[in-house]
Scaffold this motif. Structure first.
Motif, short mmCIF file in Angstrom:
data_model
loop_
_atom_site.label_atom_id
_atom_site.label_comp_id
_atom_site.label_asym_id
_atom_site.label_seq_id
_atom_site.Cartn_x
_atom_site.Cartn_y
_atom_site.Cartn_z
N GLY A 1 0.92 -1.23 -0.06
CA GLY A 1 -0.16 -0.09 0.12
C GLY A 1 0.76 1.22 -0.15
O GLY A 1 0.70 2.17 -0.82
N PRO A 2 1.80 1.39 1.08
CA PRO A 2 2.12 0.55 2.18
C PRO A 2 1.08 0.69 3.22
O PRO A 2 0.72 1.77 3.63
CB PRO A 2 3.32 0.73 2.52
N CYS A 3 0.85 -0.10 4.05
CA CYS A 3 -0.11 0.04 5.18
C CYS A 3 0.40 -0.83 6.38
O CYS A 3 1.18 -1.78 6.22
CB CYS A 3 -1.40 -0.72 4.77
N LEU A 4 0.35 -0.11 7.47
CA LEU A 4 0.63 -0.48 8.82
C LEU A 4 -1.00 -0.88 9.47
O LEU A 4 -1.70 0.24 9.57
CB LEU A 4 1.38 0.34 9.61
N LEU A 5 -1.00 -2.08 10.33
CA LEU A 5 -2.41 -2.10 10.77
C LEU A 5 -1.91 -2.72 12.24
O LEU A 5 -1.18 -3.55 12.34
CB LEU A 5 -2.94 -3.39 10.13
N SER A 6 -3.02 -2.11 13.02
CA SER A 6 -2.94 -3.03 14.23
C SER A 6 -4.45 -3.37 14.36
O SER A 6 -5.45 -2.75 14.92
CB SER A 6 -2.67 -2.08 15.72
N MET A 7 -4.82 -4.76 14.23
CA MET A 7 -6.01 -5.36 14.06
C MET A 7 -6.55 -5.59 15.41
O MET A 7 -5.75 -6.54 16.20
CB MET A 7 -6.16 -6.51 13.21
N PHE A 8 -7.64 -5.22 16.13
CA PHE A 8 -7.91 -5.54 17.49
C PHE A 8 -9.04 -6.63 17.45
O PHE A 8 -9.12 -7.82 17.99
CB PHE A 8 -8.64 -4.31 18.20
N THR A 9 -9.95 -6.45 16.30
CA THR A 9 -10.92 -7.70 16.35
C THR A 9 -11.46 -7.64 14.79
O THR A 9 -11.18 -6.89 14.08
CB THR A 9 -12.00 -7.20 17.02
N SER A 10 -11.71 -8.78 14.07
CA SER A 10 -12.04 -9.11 12.76
C SER A 10 -12.45 -10.23 12.74
O SER A 10 -12.45 -11.20 13.67
CB SER A 10 -10.87 -8.62 11.78
N SER A 11 -13.15 -10.79 11.57
CA SER A 11 -13.47 -11.98 11.26
C SER A 11 -12.45 -12.87 10.74
O SER A 11 -12.53 -14.11 10.32
CB SER A 11 -14.71 -12.04 10.43
N HIS A 12 -11.23 -12.40 10.54
CA HIS A 12 -10.05 -13.03 9.73
C HIS A 12 -9.89 -14.20 10.58
O HIS A 12 -9.59 -14.42 11.89
CB HIS A 12 -9.11 -12.27 9.59
N TYR A 13 -9.82 -15.74 9.91
CA TYR A 13 -9.09 -16.92 10.44
C TYR A 13 -10.47 -17.25 11.51
O TYR A 13 -10.12 -18.14 12.46
CB TYR A 13 -7.77 -16.97 11.15
N LEU A 14 -11.52 -16.70 11.61
CA LEU A 14 -12.52 -17.23 12.57
C LEU A 14 -13.88 -17.40 11.89
O LEU A 14 -14.53 -18.14 12.25
CB LEU A 14 -12.54 -15.88 13.61
N GLY A 15 -14.27 -16.38 11.43
CA GLY A 15 -15.57 -16.46 10.40
C GLY A 15 -16.41 -15.34 10.76
O GLY A 15 -16.47 -14.63 12.11
#
Length: 613
Positions: free
Chosen positions: A235-249
């Protein structure tokens, strides 16, 4: 070498949500979701940190780094550092930089620290938005771990490239850097387990500086330490993911459906530089700073009444032993955690409570520190043994409490002696056969990294390539799981995206079937996505399987280049009359074929004989 460093830009997000139903016949109505998005800049310089307010923006400057924020939105619109007036991508909309505040206030203002708050009553329609920090394309070198580092394509490179099976994956056909042409880029290739991803970021080689996201604690992240999540990507992108559906559903993502309160963060943004553009030195310095921040947790500077300092937290300790086949041994390396009360594996799906995890030492001893006040269950699992452990009583943490749990005995599921086993029970498919990718669909970063081969694109199609007409057959005693057991069980592509169920066979010899008891099949899955595994013994055409998982899983780890997702464990009773003296065959059929990504990853399979008397 001299390394010049800046001090922190710390960010945390407090969310206070309330939603209710007027009655069962009406649609859900929600009160506004209130959030407070705070930025904190600290300084150790003699000149101190300075706050300047203007009608439409706020500037915070400590002499090393200057941060400009929109007002009242709270977007990070500029970062001046190391002689560069603004290291952020100026072509991106402000809305790409964070949550949009409506009210601005100063929380703390002195020569050592400025803390400002941007808050808003947030509509539930924003719940799926992510909060990326987009940075200028001059940052072209990404570092996620010691072995996942590389020159990256730009956002424009991706836009000009060939789309693949889903939007995140592209084949780079037109790039500003010719060396990247012909490679696959997908943000999920750079996902990491939370426990392994406390620092990641970007390096600008021409400006000899780095920008990093440091997450000192996972306590506010959903799904536990083995939950995979996005890090940095093109992108470039920097992420700090707290909650999401990734690898969970998606069905397990955080939902705002009842009174609920949680503090996400603080997260530490670190800027560093040196005089020689030494990438390794910048990365090593970022890791050193990460270690410092981990040791400093929980922070003692934020003024949020909902973020508790160390003296308002508690500690729990104990020792775990594992009981297997009647023998007790110390649970070396056990993962032990406190999470919201629930079922034995509910922590995997927990999205609204705090979690606190550690790994036991060689003697099974563990100490969990800095636990927020609350009521928890204690959960654990032990590498090398199937199943999950849950302590029988609730654990209540109060300020300053030091709970000593003593010796906890975990009896791993087992009904009889092992006849044979496939794999190693560690909640991962990493020990199984991962094929080479198609030569035209590679990410060169992973070509010479055997432990990272699973990150390559299109491996789901390689099963059909290797087994075009007949399915996998595994012969106990002669087959080797690292060579003969494919790491994903997916449908067969028969052409034009028409998929057929696949049936794997396990053949084994029983000299004499014991008639005084039943056998047991222990089946552990490392991942499942819209899949169903049916189990039959010695008759592949039996109308009814001996066992079926039913439709399970939405973690999508196969398409997202994971080696595990959500853990599923089954103990299957096997009547002795379905077995025969001599050669036996187990048939494992993956019946769901709506997409090539639908399937499972096996973790471990074990056949047990009747309990000896």
């Amino acid at each position: 070498m001299t390394m010049k460093k800046s001090y922190s830009i710390c960010m945390h997000l407090e969310i206070f949500a309330c939603i209710w139903l007027l009655n069962v016949m009406q649609v859900s109505l929600c009160s506004p979701l209130n959030f407070s998005h705070r930025k904190i800049l600290t300084s150790r310089l003699s000149s101190g940190v300075v706050l300047r307010e203007e009608p439409k923006f706020v500037v915070i400057d400590n002499g090393i780094v200057r941060v400009t924020l929109s007002k009242p939105g709270g977007f990070v619109t500029g970062i001046k550092y190391n002689g560069v007036e603004n290291i952020l991508e100026t072509k991106n909309d402000d809305e790409d930089r964070g949550l949009h505040g409506a009210n601005f206030s100063v929380i703390t203002k002195n020569e050592d620290q400025v803390e400002v708050s941007f808050n808003k009553k947030w509509n539930i329609s924003m719940k799926d938005n992510i909060v990326p920090l987009n940075i200028d394309k001059r940052f072209n070198y990404m570092a996620v771990s010691d072995n996942i580092q590389r020159i990256m394509p730009t956002f424009q490179d991706r836009q000009n490239s060939q789309a693949l099976a889903y939007p995140e994956a592209v084949l780079l056909t037109k790039t500003s850097n010719p060396k990247l042409r012909g490679e696959v880029d997908d943000k999920y290739q750079y996902s990491m387990d939370r426990k392994d991803s406390k620092v990641h970021g970007w390096i600008s080689q021409n400006s000899a500086m780095g920008i990093w996201v440091i997450r000192p604690s996972d306590e506010f992240c959903t799904g536990g330490p083995f939950r995979q999540e996005l890090t940095s990507h093109a992108g470039p992108c920097l992420l700090s993911m707290f909650t999401s559906s990734h690898y969970l559903g998606k069905y397990k993502n955080t939902k705002y459906e009842e009174p609920w309160k949680m503090v996400f963060g603080p997260v530490y943004i670190y800027l560093n530089s040196n005089s020689t553009a030494d990438k390794q030195a910048l990365w090593n310095d970022a890791k050193r700073q990460m270690s410092t921040e981990v040791e400093s947790w929980p922070y003692n500077f934020t003024q949020s009444k909902d973020f508790s300092y160390s003296d308002k937290r508690g500690t729990a300790s104990g020792q775990i032993t594992i009981i297997n086949e009647g023998n007790s041994k110390l649970a070396n390396g056990a993962y032990v955690g406190l999470a919201a009360p629930g079922d034995v594996d509910s922590w995997q799906f927990e999205t609204k409570g705090y979690q606190f995890w550690t790994q036991a030492d060689n003697e099974g001893c563990f100490t969990i520190e800095n636990i927020r006040v609350g009521t928890y269950n204690l959960y654990a699992w032990v590498p090398g043994f199937v199943g999950n452990y849950k302590y029988g009583e609730n654990i209540t943490i109060t300020p300053g409490s030091n709970i000593k749990l003593g010796v906890l005995n975990y009896e791993s599921p087992r009904n009889g002696p092992t006849i044979w086993e496939i794999g190693y029970p560690d909640r991962s498919a990493a020990e199984f056969f991962v094929p080479d990718p198609e030569s035209t669909l590679t990410n060169k970063l992973f070509i010479n990294q055997p432990t990272e081969k699973f990150r390559q694109y299109g491996l789901w199609e390689r099963y059909t390539n290797l087994y075009p007409t007949e399915d996998l057959v595994y012969n106990v005693g002669t087959s080797n799981c690292s060579r003969d057991w494919f790491f994903i069980h997916v449908p067969r592509n028969t052409g034009k995206d028409v998929y057929k169920p696949t049936t794997w066979q396990i053949t084994f010899e029983l000299e004499t079937v014991i008639q005084t008891g039943n056998y047991t099949l222990q089946l552990a899955l490392a991942s499942a996505t819209e899949a169903e595994i049916q189990v039959r013994f010695n008759d592949p055409n039996a109308k009814r399987p001996l066992f079926t998982t039913g439709l399970i899983g939405k973690d999508n780890a196969i398409a997202r280049h994971g080696i595990h997702g959500i853990y599923w464990f089954y103990t299957i009773d096997v009547p002795n009359d379905v077995l025969v003296n001599g050669k036996n065959t187990i048939y494992l059929t993956q019946t769901r074929v709506a997409a090539i990504f639908h399937g499972v990853m096996y973790d471990y399979i074990r056949l047990e004989g009747p309990t000896s008397t």
